[in-house]
Each structure stands twice: as C-alpha cells, then as structure tokens.
Design an enzyme around this catalytic site. Structure first.
Site, PDB file in Angstrom:
ATOM      1  N   SER A  95       2.312 -11.521  32.173  1.00  0.00           N
ATOM      2  CA  SER A  95       1.110 -12.358  32.103  1.00  0.00           C
ATOM      3  C   SER A  95       1.302 -13.633  32.925  1.00  0.00           C
ATOM      4  O   SER A  95       2.308 -14.326  32.774  1.00  0.00           O
ATOM      5  CB  SER A  95       0.812 -12.740  30.657  1.00  0.00           C
TER       6      SER A  95
ATOM      7  N   ASP B 188       1.124   0.271  42.839  1.00  0.00           N
ATOM      8  CA  ASP B 188       2.410   0.284  43.543  1.00  0.00           C
ATOM      9  C   ASP B 188       3.368   1.279  42.891  1.00  0.00           C
ATOM     10  O   ASP B 188       3.708   1.150  41.711  1.00  0.00           O
ATOM     11  CB  ASP B 188       3.014  -1.119  43.527  1.00  0.00           C
TER      12      ASP B 188
ATOM     13  N   HIS C 128      -3.144 -16.719  29.395  1.00  0.00           N
ATOM     14  CA  HIS C 128      -3.701 -16.530  28.047  1.00  0.00           C
ATOM     15  C   HIS C 128      -3.032 -17.504  27.092  1.00  0.00           C
ATOM     16  O   HIS C 128      -1.981 -18.088  27.393  1.00  0.00           O
ATOM     17  CB  HIS C 128      -3.534 -15.088  27.554  1.00  0.00           C
TER      18      HIS C 128
END
Length: 429
Positions: A379, A364, A237
C-alpha cells in the site's frame, strides 16, 4: 368531417415523430459527442491536454493566447492563468470551454519500504478485563461506561501521554480508596467519568479493568516527496488499531527505512503480505503528523532516493488519468525499489476528495510470480503513467489478489497540506 379527422391524425403522427426525435436525440452520436465536451478543463503549465473533437471537419476550435494554444487536437498550457476555447461552425460559436492552467507542479515518486511507528493521542482502550476482588469479579472500566475504542486523555486533570503514566495514579487511588476522575474521548465527543481501582487478589495489584495501548507499528510504502516543502505522503489508506478497527488518533509518529525480508504470496481469499524488519534505533527519515483515509502524512528530515526516478515528476489530476498500461514502484526484497507493469482497469474523474478512484491490475509476470499480485505492505506504492505520478496502490481484492484499488495523487497531496490550486487562485483574485 373526414378532412378534419385526417388533419388530427396528421398532427398526432407529427407529434409522435417529434417525440421520437427528442427522446432519441441524446443517444445519437453527434449529440453524445457534443455532451462529452466538458464545460471546464483544468491542466498544468507546460503540459498538453487532449481536446475532445465534435467529429466534423466543419467544426473549428479557436484557441490561442499567451496562456494556451491549440495544436493537433490538444491544448498546450503556456503559462498559469485562465483562458477559454471556442468551438465554431460556419463562423458561429456553438460551445465554449473554460480553461484553467495551474502552475507547473512536480513531486518525487517514492516506492521505498518504510517502517511506521505511531504514538496515540492519550492511551487507547482496546479491551475490558475482570478484576478478581475478595467479594467477586468486577469490571471497573465497564462500570464507568468506558467503551472499547475510547481514548483516555487525562486522569485527575493531568494529561496522559503513555501507558506508564497510568499506573502511579491507579496505585495511589487504590491505596487511598479514591475514585479517579478521568477525561475520555469517544469519536468527536469528550466526557468525564469516575473510575474506581479495585485490588486484584490474583495479581496483588490495583487494577482498573482496562486493556490499553499507546503505540502501533507496521510497514508500508512511500508514495511521494515534495522537495520544496519536504512534505510526503505514504500508504494511501488510514492506519487503524488492530483490535478496535478504528483509525488511530496520533500524538506523534515517525517513519524509518525498512528491509523486506520475505513475502507470503497471495491467493484467492487469502491476501499476501510483505515481511519487513526495522528497529526502534534505526535512523528516522521523517515525522508523521496526520493519519487519514488517504494515508499518512508529515515531513521528511532529508530527501530519500529510490534509485530509479529521483527527479521531480509532473502529476496527473483525476480526470487526466486514463485506462491502459502504467507502472508501480515498490520493494520486493531488501531495500531495492523496482518498477513493475500494471494496467489501469478503470478510473473515475473525481471532483471531490474520495478514496478508491482507480481499479488496477498487476500484469508484470515477475511480480505475479513473487507476490501473486497486490500484498499487504505494498500500500502506497506510487503509480506512474505517461511520465506522471497519478496515484498510489491502496487495497487488494480478497477474491482476486492480482487486482485492487488505487487513490488519485490529487487527494493525497490535498491531505498532505499541499494546495496545487492555491497559487492560481491567488493570481486570479
């Protein structure tokens, strides 16, 4: 007369039945199956691609040349080139599918925690302040029609590269009671304006009434590295200025390895965050040349390793990603990259570059216990499915930190300046 009336009624009934058939046909299973077969398929050399079936043993698929062959309802790409597949029934063609086989392409997945240091193009205006003069408070920046988010490029025709370049111009112009001729950039438009320094009675200095910034720093995660070109992609991003919320236009930038020291666990309504440490003196591992909605991009100085998947891996195009289990690579402590289980909840086959192509969910137990799900700093964590790099984690859902968005690797490669279609286009031409 009754006979003609009966014929007319019969025609209306037949017309109604035909209308029902036409309207309902697209919703029938055979028609839906037929429509689900694409007109074009793009795949990679040495990879297989599932081939849709029409659900009938009487329908045969004809494929097999030096470029592709069909095997157990799957296409096998033998070599790069263009071919086609024909669906046949009773020896008659009923559907043709064009097949484009791209040359084998591989990247090395990342997962490493990185420190990001950006230097802006010019200096960024992040705020206004009032200058206390002998005749009252004034705002020189606002008087010059300079807005928050504008970029100061030049003063009196000379380029401004950092904040320290500004002060000498302000001091000289103030003492000479001159106005500064400044060149500004606002979005895509460049303009000039006159900015007059005023003497601040409180600070005993000449001021222009602007808060400015020339750099930014943060952390993120490496997504991929292309060993042939040394190009990389990370974050997934854009990096925006914390005050203006606008994307930072970069002059130059570097990335370094960072060390994750702690994690604030996320909860509903409150995103979590990785805390990492890196220093300006730490050895750089690459440059930053682009800051886009799909992440940051540049070149690495040398190959870096994650200790788990350090060999080049194939990628999946957006239409090849499927719902179901996958893994992400990321760091939760120190610099150790680990693999964690996730679920691809949904994926959109995108024909043009777009963000938010996937919705992923952390499954998980270990990662959920440590982070609560997706946290800031994660990210760019690469997503792996069926031995292929398919994309990167980008955003977390604020009201559900276990889930968030992902971007397809196809578009990150495009932003990095890597054209996976180029060689094939050249060959076709």
């Amino acid at each position: 007369m009754n006979y003609l009336k009966a014929i007319d009624i019969g025609r209306k009934i037949i017309g109604l039945l035909l209308l029902i058939v036409v309207v309902s046909a697209p919703f029938s299973q055979p028609i839906q199956t037929y429509l689900s077969v694409p007109n074009d398929i793009t795949m990679f050399q040495h990879q297989s691609q599932a081939l849709p079936t029409l659900g009938s043993n009487s329908v045969k698929v004809k494929a097999g040349d030096e470029i592709i062959n069909e095997e157990a309802n799957a296409l096998i790409g033998n070599e790069a080139g263009q071919s086609s597949v024909m669906y046949e029934m009773a020896g008659l063609p009923i559907k043709k599918v064009n097949v484009n086989v791209l040359e084998d392409f591989r990247v090395i997945p990342g997962g490493q925690s990185i420190g990001v240091k950006l230097h802006t193009l010019g200096v960024l205006v992040v705020g206004h302040h009032l200058v206390e003069t002998s005749s009252g408070k004034v705002s020189p920046g606002e008087d010059a029609d300079i807005k928050i988010g504008d970029i100061l490029l030049k003063i009196n025709g000379q380029e401004i590269k950092q904040m320290s370049d500004v002060a000498p111009f302000v001091e000289k112009a103030g003492k000479n009671k001159d106005a500064l001729k400044v060149t500004m950039k606002r979005n895509e438009e460049t303009f000039e304006t006159s900015l007059t320094p005023h003497y601040d009675e409180k600070d005993k200095k000449y001021r222009i009434g602007l808060y400015i910034r020339d750099s930014a720093a943060g952390i993120g995660t490496m997504t991929f590295y292309h060993p042939d070109s040394k190009k990389y992609g990370a974050l997934g991003h854009v990096i925006s200025d914390m005050d203006t919320k606008k994307p930072i236009e970069i002059h130059e930038g570097t990335i370094v390895r960072s060390n994750v020291t702690s994690i604030d666990k996320g909860s509903n309504g409150v995103p979590g965050e990785k805390h990492a440490r890196f220093t300006a003196q730490k050895e750089r591992i690459g440059t930053i040349t682009r800051n886009s909605p799909f992440g940051i991009f540049g070149q690495l100085d040398k190959q870096i390793e994650n200790g788990l998947m350090d060999k080049p891996m194939p990628i999946a195009l957006s239409h090849q990603v499927k719902e179901g289990p996958a893994k992400i690579l990321t760091v939760v402590k120190g610099e150790d990259v680990k693999s964690f289980d996730v679920e691809i909840v949904s994926t959109v086959p995108q024909k043009f570059p777009a963000t938010k192509g996937m919705i992923i969910k952390i499954t998980d137990p270990e990662l959920l216990k440590l982070t609560g799900g997706i946290v800031q700093g994660m990210s760019g964590s690469p997503i792996i499915q069926d031995g292929k790099v398919i994309g990167a984690v980008t955003h977390v859902f604020v009201n559900d930190p276990t889930s968030g968005y992902g971007v397809h690797i196809e578009w990150m490669l495009h932003e990095a300046g890597i054209d996976i279609y180029n060689k094939q286009k050249q060959k076709a031409s």
